[in-house]
Motif scaffolding. Structure first.
Motif, PDB file in Angstrom:
ATOM      1  N   GLN A   1      40.775  29.641  45.530  1.00  0.00           N
ATOM      2  CA  GLN A   1      41.821  28.634  45.368  1.00  0.00           C
ATOM      3  C   GLN A   1      41.186  27.255  45.288  1.00  0.00           C
ATOM      4  O   GLN A   1      40.403  26.867  46.148  1.00  0.00           O
ATOM      5  CB  GLN A   1      42.794  28.684  46.542  1.00  0.00           C
ATOM      6  CG  GLN A   1      43.743  29.850  46.481  1.00  0.00           C
ATOM      7  CD  GLN A   1      44.908  29.705  47.446  1.00  0.00           C
ATOM      8  OE1 GLN A   1      45.100  28.665  48.054  1.00  0.00           O
ATOM      9  NE2 GLN A   1      45.671  30.767  47.568  1.00  0.00           N
TER      10      GLN A   1
ATOM     11  N   ALA B   1      52.572  32.290  37.608  1.00  0.00           N
ATOM     12  CA  ALA B   1      53.774  32.477  38.421  1.00  0.00           C
ATOM     13  C   ALA B   1      54.576  31.182  38.412  1.00  0.00           C
ATOM     14  O   ALA B   1      54.363  30.303  39.242  1.00  0.00           O
ATOM     15  CB  ALA B   1      53.408  32.890  39.835  1.00  0.00           C
ATOM     16  N   GLU B   2      55.498  31.085  37.463  1.00  0.00           N
ATOM     17  CA  GLU B   2      56.275  29.860  37.295  1.00  0.00           C
ATOM     18  C   GLU B   2      57.322  29.709  38.381  1.00  0.00           C
ATOM     19  O   GLU B   2      57.651  28.603  38.792  1.00  0.00           O
ATOM     20  CB  GLU B   2      56.946  29.877  35.918  1.00  0.00           C
ATOM     21  CG  GLU B   2      57.657  28.610  35.579  1.00  0.00           C
ATOM     22  CD  GLU B   2      58.198  28.628  34.156  1.00  0.00           C
ATOM     23  OE1 GLU B   2      58.752  27.602  33.762  1.00  0.00           O
ATOM     24  OE2 GLU B   2      58.054  29.635  33.465  1.00  0.00           O
ATOM     25  N   SER B   3      57.853  30.807  38.891  1.00  0.00           N
ATOM     26  CA  SER B   3      58.973  30.736  39.826  1.00  0.00           C
ATOM     27  C   SER B   3      58.557  30.411  41.252  1.00  0.00           C
ATOM     28  O   SER B   3      59.393  30.067  42.073  1.00  0.00           O
ATOM     29  CB  SER B   3      59.751  32.048  39.801  1.00  0.00           C
ATOM     30  OG  SER B   3      58.905  33.113  40.182  1.00  0.00           O
ATOM     31  N   SER B   4      57.291  30.526  41.582  1.00  0.00           N
ATOM     32  CA  SER B   4      56.863  30.232  42.958  1.00  0.00           C
ATOM     33  C   SER B   4      56.835  28.723  43.174  1.00  0.00           C
ATOM     34  O   SER B   4      56.894  27.935  42.243  1.00  0.00           O
ATOM     35  CB  SER B   4      55.489  30.848  43.229  1.00  0.00           C
ATOM     36  OG  SER B   4      54.536  30.249  42.410  1.00  0.00           O
ATOM     37  N   ASP B   5      56.754  28.322  44.438  1.00  0.00           N
ATOM     38  CA  ASP B   5      56.746  26.893  44.758  1.00  0.00           C
ATOM     39  C   ASP B   5      55.490  26.562  45.532  1.00  0.00           C
ATOM     40  O   ASP B   5      55.371  26.992  46.678  1.00  0.00           O
ATOM     41  CB  ASP B   5      57.994  26.537  45.568  1.00  0.00           C
ATOM     42  CG  ASP B   5      58.160  25.040  45.728  1.00  0.00           C
ATOM     43  OD1 ASP B   5      57.836  24.324  44.755  1.00  0.00           O
ATOM     44  OD2 ASP B   5      58.606  24.605  46.806  1.00  0.00           O
TER      45      ASP B   5
ATOM     46  N   PRO C   1      54.249  26.156  41.398  1.00  0.00           N
ATOM     47  CA  PRO C   1      53.861  27.143  40.384  1.00  0.00           C
ATOM     48  C   PRO C   1      52.357  27.434  40.452  1.00  0.00           C
ATOM     49  O   PRO C   1      51.561  26.553  40.728  1.00  0.00           O
ATOM     50  CB  PRO C   1      54.221  26.463  39.061  1.00  0.00           C
ATOM     51  CG  PRO C   1      55.230  25.429  39.422  1.00  0.00           C
ATOM     52  CD  PRO C   1      54.911  24.999  40.808  1.00  0.00           C
ATOM     53  N   VAL C   2      52.012  28.709  40.205  1.00  0.00           N
ATOM     54  CA  VAL C   2      50.613  29.125  40.314  1.00  0.00           C
ATOM     55  C   VAL C   2      49.984  29.165  38.921  1.00  0.00           C
ATOM     56  O   VAL C   2      50.548  29.751  37.992  1.00  0.00           O
ATOM     57  CB  VAL C   2      50.509  30.508  40.990  1.00  0.00           C
ATOM     58  CG1 VAL C   2      49.063  30.956  41.083  1.00  0.00           C
ATOM     59  CG2 VAL C   2      51.150  30.493  42.368  1.00  0.00           C
TER      60      VAL C   2
END
Length: 177
Positions: A31, A55-59, A61-62
């Motif tokens: 990371q 991963a657009e929906s994570s907070d 985005p990844v």
């Protein structure tokens, strides 16, 4: 392209992510932390790779720094391998008529047995015409005779039903073949 729906290539001028924080993962899986789009794109440029939204929906985005072309190639290859390993169920249909000659009946039954022995699904259709529609019970008698002749090689899947001017019955091959 299915692979493009899983991940999206981000550019420096991508307005949707311009002012958002992004969790960035490096090319080896470490990371890099939470960065803005500009520094994240610069890190990808320094590594001579692409910044890919995974991963657009994570907070937040990844995003991952990776070779996007290679990623798409691997996705296509996986889909191709999955399609290759899918068992496609092949079915055959044989049509009978109510006033069929004995020899013609035997030939068609032999074809049915051959298909079932090959492990294929079989759909038997008995077509009725004109005055034959007044006596569907004669059609069901012929279908019962066909079912009796095929019970050694096949299992009745869908019992005989009258659909318009046709009586249809389906068979699955026996499992022990």
């Amino acid at each position: 392209m299915e692979g493009a729906t899983i991940a999206k290539l981000l550019k420096n001028n991508d307005r949707a992510f311009a002012d958002r924080d992004l969790l960035v993962i490096g090319p080896t899986g470490e990371q890099l932390g939470v960065l803005k789009l500009g520094p994240a794109c610069q890190a990808a440029k320094d590594a001579k790779l692409d910044l890919v939204l995974v991963a657009e929906s994570s907070d937040p985005p990844v995003c991952r720094i990776m070779n996007f072309g290679k990623f798409l190639y691997e996705q296509k290859k996986k889909l191709k391998d999955q399609k290759k390993n899918q068992a496609v169920q092949k079915g055959k249909e044989i049509a009978f008529r109510l006033n069929i000659a004995d020899h013609d009946y035997e030939v068609k039954i032999n074809h049915c047995l051959e298909f079932l022995n090959e492990g294929r699904k079989l759909k038997v259709t008995l077509k009725l015409k004109g005055r034959e529609m007044a006596h569907p019970e004669m059609g069901f008698e012929l279908i019962n005779k066909i079912t009796e002749d095929l019970k050694e090689s096949g299992v009745l899947d869908v019992p005989a039903k009258l659909f318009g001017k046709s009586i249809i019955v389906s068979f699955n091959p026996k499992e022990n073949r």
